[in-house]
Design a protein around this motif. Structure first.
Motif, PDB file in Angstrom:
ATOM      1  N   THR A 106      25.460  45.210  33.877  1.00  0.00           N
ATOM      2  CA  THR A 106      25.049  45.069  35.531  1.00  0.00           C
ATOM      3  C   THR A 106      23.833  44.115  35.195  1.00  0.00           C
ATOM      4  O   THR A 106      22.867  44.152  34.697  1.00  0.00           O
ATOM      5  CB  THR A 106      24.426  46.354  35.836  1.00  0.00           C
ATOM      6  N   PRO A 107      24.020  43.116  36.213  1.00  0.00           N
ATOM      7  CA  PRO A 107      23.035  41.941  36.150  1.00  0.00           C
ATOM      8  C   PRO A 107      21.905  42.695  37.015  1.00  0.00           C
ATOM      9  O   PRO A 107      22.129  43.317  37.797  1.00  0.00           O
ATOM     10  CB  PRO A 107      23.714  40.725  36.886  1.00  0.00           C
ATOM     11  N   LEU A 108      20.590  42.202  36.691  1.00  0.00           N
ATOM     12  CA  LEU A 108      19.476  42.802  37.249  1.00  0.00           C
ATOM     13  C   LEU A 108      18.716  41.591  37.838  1.00  0.00           C
ATOM     14  O   LEU A 108      18.628  41.556  39.155  1.00  0.00           O
ATOM     15  CB  LEU A 108      18.441  43.326  36.093  1.00  0.00           C
ATOM     16  N   ILE A 109      18.166  40.715  37.171  1.00  0.00           N
ATOM     17  CA  ILE A 109      17.623  39.630  37.782  1.00  0.00           C
ATOM     18  C   ILE A 109      18.020  38.265  37.063  1.00  0.00           C
ATOM     19  O   ILE A 109      18.332  38.409  35.789  1.00  0.00           O
ATOM     20  CB  ILE A 109      16.065  40.029  38.029  1.00  0.00           C
ATOM     21  N   GLN A 110      18.210  37.496  37.638  1.00  0.00           N
ATOM     22  CA  GLN A 110      18.460  35.829  37.023  1.00  0.00           C
ATOM     23  C   GLN A 110      17.658  35.014  37.640  1.00  0.00           C
ATOM     24  O   GLN A 110      17.424  34.824  39.023  1.00  0.00           O
ATOM     25  CB  GLN A 110      19.951  35.620  37.159  1.00  0.00           C
ATOM     26  N   LEU A 124      21.659  45.084  32.065  1.00  0.00           N
ATOM     27  CA  LEU A 124      21.576  46.134  31.899  1.00  0.00           C
ATOM     28  C   LEU A 124      22.781  47.086  31.568  1.00  0.00           C
ATOM     29  O   LEU A 124      23.712  46.851  32.273  1.00  0.00           O
ATOM     30  CB  LEU A 124      20.665  47.109  32.952  1.00  0.00           C
ATOM     31  N   PRO A 162      11.008  43.574  36.913  1.00  0.00           N
ATOM     32  CA  PRO A 162      11.962  43.068  36.057  1.00  0.00           C
ATOM     33  C   PRO A 162      11.543  41.674  35.347  1.00  0.00           C
ATOM     34  O   PRO A 162      11.829  41.761  34.275  1.00  0.00           O
ATOM     35  CB  PRO A 162      13.184  42.743  37.037  1.00  0.00           C
TER      36      PRO A 162
END
Lengths: 179, 187
Positions: A106-110, A124, A162
């Protein structure tokens, strides 16, 4: 003839992405994706592969005793790219990375900073009662890929902050490496 | 007859799932129209904390310390989505970029909130999504000459909870101050 050319073009565009789609080990797939996309080579970290991460306060000691251990002992996977050329093309890389990982992570922050000079991606996934975190950082000349396991306690830290915790995870992994 | 009942039940379940998923889809804003701005921005932040991650976290976080704090912050929230762009010079985004987001907020379920101020410069708009009596989500549109931020929280969240979320879980510091209700002192 036109159709064949079009099909060949579509195939040429699709095959490189399909070839680097992760099968099993996503960490290695991400490393390979960076190598293929930017034409770079990562450095092996035999020390870490053999020793893993030590239980104790190594990182805390190096940082003057104030740092807090984030990764679970023995859980670090690290690939480092040093002094190599990473161009500013991030849009297509980001798409390829997300395509490759979103089935299992799962993408959290980019974040993309300085017009593409620095890219940071945090993903994650659940791992029994803990979490795996994958942090990918790409600068103009260097890059790191770090995968660690986090306890729920440190997941809470990651969710709260994050960007800061992601940075600490990378720092923790590379500080151990420099020891 | 038993097979027919089972088929009917499966159909109802499928229809419910489609309706629920459609509803969540409506609560979540489509922000991909802003992606092209990343090429012009000096800094881009993209936060995608989806329902899957929220469920995992809620399940595993304990009721102590930081874990308890985060658990209470995310309670009931189904997703946090943020896009923030910072530019080196003025005029890097157009009104059409903002309109693409505002048009989604003109739906009948969205209401613009006015009972707040921001410590920061620029234009800040906060919208609440109502599903009947229930709050279904919240959206923030913050724009100044060199910065554009969209925050979309899916789930029951009010402006006070938004203020608590600022600077955490990828929600930027928007400088939100909730206005206190004026007391009637004419006695």
């Amino acid at each position: 003839m036109k159709t064949i050319r079009l099909a060949a073009l579509v195939l040429a565009l699709v095959v490189p992405v399909a070839a680097i789609h992760p099968k099993g080990d996503d960490f290695n797939s991400v490393v390979k994706l960076i190598e293929q996309f930017y034409g770079v080579k990562h450095e092996g970290i035999p020390f870490l592969a053999k020793a893993g991460m030590k239980v104790g306060t190594t990182a805390a000691r190096i940082k003057g005793g104030t740092a807090r251990r984030i990764a679970e002992a023995g859980s670090i996977k690290l690939a480092v790219f040093e002094n190599q050329e990473f161009n500013r093309e991030f849009s297509q890389f980001r798409t390829s990375l997300n395509t490759a990982l979103t089935a299992t992570w799962t993408p959290l922050i980019q974040t993309i900073s300085d017009g593409g000079e620095t890219q940071t991606y945090i993903f994650l996934r659940e791992a029994s009662a803990k979490f795996n975190v994958l942090v990918i950082t790409i600068d103009q000349r260097d890059a790191t890929v770090v995968q660690v396991t986090l306890s729920p306690k440190n997941l809470a830290l990651l969710l709260k902050d994050p960007e800061g915790t992601g940075k600490s995870i990378t720092e923790e992994a590379t500080i151990i490496d420099q020891e | 007859m038993k097979t027919l009942n089972m088929t009917l039940l499966a159909a109802v379940l499928l229809l419910t799932a489609v309706l629920v998923s459609g509803q969540t889809q409506d609560q979540r804003l489509q922000l991909s129209s802003l992606d092209h701005l990343a090429a012009k921005a000096i800094e881009t932040v993209d936060v995608n904390i989806d329902g899957r991650l929220m469920r995992m976290a809620s399940k595993l976080l304990s009721d102590e310390g930081d874990e308890k704090e985060v658990k209470s912050l995310i309670a009931g929230i189904k997703g946090i989505y943020v896009k923030r762009f910072e530019f080196e010079s003025d005029g890097q985004y157009t009104s059409a970029d903002i309109e693409g987001i505002r048009s989604q907020l003109r739906g009948p379920s969205w209401t613009r909130l006015m009972n707040f101020t921001s410590k920061k410069d620029g234009n800040l708009e906060v919208y609440l999504l109502m599903n009947g009596e229930q709050v279904g989500g919240l959206a923030v549109l913050s724009a100044d000459d060199r910065e554009l931020t969209v925050v979309n929280i899916v789930g029951p969240v009010d402006i006070e909870k938004l203020a608590k979320l600022e600077g955490q879980l990828g929600v930027p510091d928007l400088g939100i101050e909730v206005k206190k209700e004026k007391k009637n002192d004419d006695k």
